[in-house]
Motif scaffolding. Structure first.
Motif, PDB file in Angstrom:
ATOM      1  N   HIS A   1      46.332  36.137  56.229  1.00  0.00           N
ATOM      2  CA  HIS A   1      46.951  37.387  55.791  1.00  0.00           C
ATOM      3  C   HIS A   1      46.748  37.474  54.279  1.00  0.00           C
ATOM      4  CE1 HIS A   1      48.702  38.258  59.654  1.00  0.00           C
ATOM      5  NE2 HIS A   1      49.341  37.102  59.675  1.00  0.00           N
ATOM      6  N   THR A   2      45.837  38.325  53.859  1.00  0.00           N
ATOM      7  CA  THR A   2      45.485  38.361  52.443  1.00  0.00           C
ATOM      8  C   THR A   2      46.545  39.051  51.596  1.00  0.00           C
ATOM      9  OG1 THR A   2      44.312  40.469  52.568  1.00  0.00           O
ATOM     10  CG2 THR A   2      43.050  38.474  53.080  1.00  0.00           C
ATOM     11  N   LEU A   3      47.337  39.948  52.191  1.00  0.00           N
ATOM     12  CA  LEU A   3      48.305  40.768  51.462  1.00  0.00           C
ATOM     13  C   LEU A   3      47.636  41.584  50.361  1.00  0.00           C
ATOM     14  CD1 LEU A   3      51.361  40.881  52.246  1.00  0.00           C
ATOM     15  CD2 LEU A   3      50.192  38.832  53.050  1.00  0.00           C
TER      16      LEU A   3
ATOM     17  N   LEU B   1      57.523  40.480  53.147  1.00  0.00           N
ATOM     18  CA  LEU B   1      56.650  39.414  52.649  1.00  0.00           C
ATOM     19  C   LEU B   1      55.964  39.837  51.356  1.00  0.00           C
ATOM     20  CD1 LEU B   1      55.473  36.617  53.066  1.00  0.00           C
ATOM     21  CD2 LEU B   1      53.715  37.626  54.544  1.00  0.00           C
ATOM     22  N   ARG B   2      55.603  41.102  51.240  1.00  0.00           N
ATOM     23  CA  ARG B   2      55.011  41.578  49.981  1.00  0.00           C
ATOM     24  C   ARG B   2      56.007  41.421  48.829  1.00  0.00           C
ATOM     25  NH1 ARG B   2      50.441  44.632  49.634  1.00  0.00           N
ATOM     26  NH2 ARG B   2      49.256  44.848  51.566  1.00  0.00           N
ATOM     27  N   GLY B   3      57.303  41.560  49.120  1.00  0.00           N
ATOM     28  CA  GLY B   3      58.300  41.345  48.073  1.00  0.00           C
ATOM     29  C   GLY B   3      58.290  39.936  47.528  1.00  0.00           C
ATOM     30  N   MET B   4      57.814  38.977  48.334  1.00  0.00           N
ATOM     31  CA  MET B   4      57.706  37.573  47.904  1.00  0.00           C
ATOM     32  C   MET B   4      56.301  37.222  47.431  1.00  0.00           C
ATOM     33  SD  MET B   4      59.872  35.199  50.512  1.00  0.00           S
ATOM     34  CE  MET B   4      61.596  35.519  50.898  1.00  0.00           C
ATOM     35  N   THR B   5      55.401  38.197  47.449  1.00  0.00           N
ATOM     36  CA  THR B   5      54.015  37.900  47.069  1.00  0.00           C
ATOM     37  C   THR B   5      53.506  38.938  46.068  1.00  0.00           C
ATOM     38  OG1 THR B   5      53.278  39.011  49.118  1.00  0.00           O
ATOM     39  CG2 THR B   5      53.509  36.611  49.175  1.00  0.00           C
ATOM     40  N   ILE B   6      52.803  39.959  46.545  1.00  0.00           N
ATOM     41  CA  ILE B   6      52.123  40.862  45.627  1.00  0.00           C
ATOM     42  C   ILE B   6      53.094  41.737  44.844  1.00  0.00           C
ATOM     43  CG2 ILE B   6      51.730  42.660  47.362  1.00  0.00           C
ATOM     44  CD1 ILE B   6      49.287  41.497  44.578  1.00  0.00           C
TER      45      ILE B   6
ATOM     46  N   THR C   1      49.207  40.328  38.768  1.00  0.00           N
ATOM     47  CA  THR C   1      48.471  40.602  40.007  1.00  0.00           C
ATOM     48  C   THR C   1      46.986  40.263  39.902  1.00  0.00           C
ATOM     49  OG1 THR C   1      48.216  42.920  39.317  1.00  0.00           O
ATOM     50  CG2 THR C   1      50.035  42.396  40.807  1.00  0.00           C
ATOM     51  N   SER C   2      46.468  40.108  38.710  1.00  0.00           N
ATOM     52  CA  SER C   2      45.064  39.712  38.591  1.00  0.00           C
ATOM     53  C   SER C   2      44.865  38.243  38.956  1.00  0.00           C
ATOM     54  CB  SER C   2      44.558  39.959  37.171  1.00  0.00           C
ATOM     55  OG  SER C   2      45.274  39.160  36.239  1.00  0.00           O
ATOM     56  N   SER C   3      45.962  37.484  39.036  1.00  0.00           N
ATOM     57  CA  SER C   3      45.849  36.041  39.271  1.00  0.00           C
ATOM     58  C   SER C   3      46.526  35.588  40.563  1.00  0.00           C
ATOM     59  CB  SER C   3      46.476  35.271  38.099  1.00  0.00           C
ATOM     60  OG  SER C   3      45.862  35.598  36.873  1.00  0.00           O
ATOM     61  N   ILE C   4      47.683  36.156  40.893  1.00  0.00           N
ATOM     62  CA  ILE C   4      48.479  35.641  42.011  1.00  0.00           C
ATOM     63  C   ILE C   4      48.994  36.793  42.866  1.00  0.00           C
ATOM     64  CG2 ILE C   4      49.172  33.527  40.805  1.00  0.00           C
ATOM     65  CD1 ILE C   4      51.835  34.871  40.110  1.00  0.00           C
ATOM     66  N   GLY C   5      49.548  36.464  44.018  1.00  0.00           N
ATOM     67  CA  GLY C   5      50.206  37.453  44.846  1.00  0.00           C
ATOM     68  C   GLY C   5      49.453  37.854  46.096  1.00  0.00           C
ATOM     69  N   SER C   6      48.146  37.593  46.147  1.00  0.00           N
ATOM     70  CA  SER C   6      47.350  37.902  47.333  1.00  0.00           C
ATOM     71  C   SER C   6      46.170  36.943  47.386  1.00  0.00           C
ATOM     72  CB  SER C   6      46.866  39.356  47.321  1.00  0.00           C
ATOM     73  OG  SER C   6      46.055  39.618  46.182  1.00  0.00           O
ATOM     74  N   LEU C   7      45.541  36.879  48.549  1.00  0.00           N
ATOM     75  CA  LEU C   7      44.401  35.970  48.740  1.00  0.00           C
ATOM     76  C   LEU C   7      43.120  36.793  48.662  1.00  0.00           C
ATOM     77  CD1 LEU C   7      45.803  33.757  51.661  1.00  0.00           C
ATOM     78  CD2 LEU C   7      45.945  33.383  49.183  1.00  0.00           C
TER      79      LEU C   7
END
Length: 644
Positions: free
Chosen positions: A41-43, A532-537, A546-552
């Motif tokens: 799940h890339t988010l 889940l997006r609230g805990m990631t992107i 967001t340029s570094s973390i939050g999604s695959l």
């Protein structure tokens, strides 16, 4: 659920990093690690799911995401190929409101473990702590006190309950909400608090019907008692080690420490290669309104400690925010959140009517405007605790008066537990995110009994309106507020989606008894993906990262969590089991920092590194009772350098 990526979908991804990685046929960088045969799940912006997918990592950065064929050219002689055998990969979790050092000290010290306790049980646990420390004369600090649950069982507390303990030591019990303390007479004596002591600005000294201090100190009145306890005999470094041990086990790879002064714990751990989270920090001084000094000290902390650039395979620390409290907490025993209409009171015949208390403001509107303006002018972001609807509205009004649209990282409102109906759309209009604690949308001791009566049905009907606010366009970034609650991200996700706790998860209030089982209300909830997006992107958006973390995605850091079952698949994980997902592997920058020893797919060297981190004497001193709510242990206090 999206199907496996195929050629028909490539057009949809053409403008994305994922699409580039799949479509490209140029040689890929040789990978350090290649995961294959997993559900990914890339988010990303397309909500892409890849079944039987592959993900390549080079120097801590993702260099390919797609089907196995797409990433095959990344394999070299030294590439470690890991078969996930259908396990699920998601981005590393991001917690944008946590108190790691308070949590670490709670796990290493004397703790009540969030339980509802009778007077007798409370005294027994504390007496055991005292008896385990013969010869000690300083403050005993006790944590994880469910004050609301205790009050519902015992009625109003009083220092006499603590004075009966066999000790001459001062005692301070910190409530789980972290905004008030319960102390004995010896502590009041050391603080020079008597019936004639006035309430401090932004605080209340609890008093009985005769005007005598009860031992409860609310909001800013609690600060001196906590300061008297100092570091509780537990060094900052040890507290940080303890906290990191639990964060990595829970899949948390990035945190925002929501209130902290400068320290060298993260610097020391990074030098040792043991910093296992990316750490952002809010500088703050609890109770102070000396704004020029606060901002000046925050800038000094940034200049001293901030690592300006995030590095994939070298997690560091970033000091870019100021923390300030607009109000306090909601429950009836405190009534410190600032409300548009007063708390209700019993008129004597069981009817609840408006009283005179609107809460405890920590600053007026002009002061709030000053701290926001000074912080933003200094190039810092501001993280504002605002719980009640009046506190939230005040922040929104100040922001609106500045006549601009904000970037998400500039102003964040933590909690927003009550929001007026007419204010719901203003977050999106102004560009101000909410840092939401999903787990508060459950039936719980802090929302039951008199807590519900003092708010009344109308306000209870809009409490913790996460789904409604999301539907109104607000950006919700998750913040656990640990140790206000046990650290349990998948329980929080489940409550965000279901608005109820899980009776089989002992970190949920539903495990306390049948009165806490079932849905909190009929408000709209979050979807699994939005939660889940609230805990990631979304969390990465708030942190401007967001340029570094939050999604695959290709080019982003390999901060990765592997879980046992597919959280986003309702067939694989029914609603009633949503709080029971298990983290099998946590990676930060392509380095394994936690690996489940019972899992067969994890390479032995990753298991060895996870076990090395857990072999630290501080981590080994943690027994289950210090970590998980409602289980008892013989251990009461201790750390690597301070044992009893």
């Amino acid at each position: 659920m999206a199907p496996a990526v195929n050629s028909l979908l490539l057009a949809c991804f053409a403008g994305s990093a994922l699409g580039a990685s799949i479509a490209q046929r140029a040689p890929l960088p040789i990978a350090d690690t290649l995961f294959v045969n997993g559900i990914i799940h890339t988010l990303d912006s397309g909500s892409t799911t890849i079944n039987g997918g592959a993900l390549a990592i080079t120097n801590g950065t993702i260099t390919c995401v797609g089907e196995e064929e797409d990433c095959k050219s990344a394999v070299g002689a030294s590439t470690k190929v890991v078969d996930l055998n259908g396990k699920v990969m998601i981005p590393g979790l991001i917690d944008t409101h946590v108190h790691p050092f308070d949590a670490g000290r709670a796990m290493l010290g004397c703790t009540l473990r969030y339980r509802q306790l009778t007077q007798e049980a409370l005294r027994k646990i504390i007496q055991d702590c005292l008896d385990s420390q013969p010869g000690e004369t300083g403050m005993l600090t006790v944590t994880e006190f469910d004050r609301e649950g205790f009050t519902s069982i015992n009625g109003p507390g009083n220092k006499a309950m603590l004075d009966s303990l066999k000790t001459t030591r001062p005692i301070t019990i910190i409530a789980t909400n972290q905004h008030n303390v319960f102390v004995n007479s010896r502590t009041l004596q050391l603080l020079n608090i008597t019936r004639n002591t006035p309430d401090p600005q932004g605080g209340i000294i609890g008093r009985d019907a005769n005007g005598e201090p009860t031992g409860f100190l609310e909001e800013n009145a609690s600060g001196p008692a906590r300061a008297l306890g100092g570091d509780r005999g537990i060094p900052q470094l040890n507290a940080g080690i303890a906290a990191l041990s639990q964060l990595r086990r829970r899949g948390v790879t990035t945190i925002l420490d929501a209130l902290q002064a400068p320290h060298d714990a993260w610097t020391t751990l990074k030098q040792r290669g043991d910093l296992t989270a990316r750490v952002f920090t809010c500088f703050g001084v609890f109770g102070s309104t000396d704004f020029p000094t606060i901002v000046s000290q925050a800038l000094a902390a940034k200049n001293q400690l901030d690592e300006s650039t995030l590095v994939a395979n070298a997690p560091g620390q970033h000091w870019r925010n100021v923390k300030f409290f607009i109000d306090g907490v909601l429950p009836e025993v405190s009534e410190a959140s600032l409300l548009l209409e007063p708390y209700l009171v019993d008129n004597g015949n069981g009817t609840w009517v408006p009283g005179k208390n609107f809460g405890i403001p920590n600053a007026n509107q002009s002061q709030i405007q000053e701290i926001i303006t000074r912080t933003l002018d200094a190039g810092l972001g501001i993280h504002l605790h605002a719980s009640g609807d009046a506190a939230v509205r005040t922040v929104l009004n100040v922001a609106a008066a500045m006549n601009r649209h904000f970037q998400p990282s500039e102003i964040g409102i933590a909690h927003a537990e009550l929001v007026a109906i007419e204010d719901r759309t203003r977050f999106a209009e102004l560009g101000i995110p909410i840092i939401a604690s999903y787990q508060w949308a459950q039936k719980a001791t802090y929302g039951a009994d008199k807590n519900a009566l003092t708010l009344g049905p109308e306000r209870m009907s809009r409490l913790q309106a996460h789904g409604t606010l999301n539907n109104a366009g607000a950006l919700l970034a998750y913040g656990s507020d640990w140790p206000v609650d046990p650290l349990d991200p998948f329980l929080a996700l489940a409550i965000g989606v279901l608005r109820k706790g899980d009776p089989q998860n002992r970190n949920a209030h539903a495990s306390f008894g049948p009165q806490f089982v079932g849905r909190l209300d009929d408000q709209p909830a979050l979807s699994r993906e939005v939660a889940l997006r609230g805990m990631t992107i979304f969390a990465a958006t708030y942190l401007n990262s967001t340029s570094s973390i939050g999604s695959l995605e290709v080019g982003k850091f390999a901060d990765i969590v592997v879980i046992d079952r597919d959280y986003l698949d309702e067939k694989a994980v029914p609603d009633d089991e949503l709080a029971r997902n298990k983290v099998l592997l946590t990676m930060i920058g392509g380095k394994a920092v936690f690996a489940d020893n019972s899992t067969s797919f994890i390479p032995t060297e990753w298991l060895a590194e996870s076990n090395r981190l857990d072999s630290d004497p501080v981590v080994k001193s943690l027994k289950p009772g210090n970590i998980l709510a409602r289980s008892l242990t013989g251990r009461t206090c201790g750390s690597a350098n301070h044992r009893h």
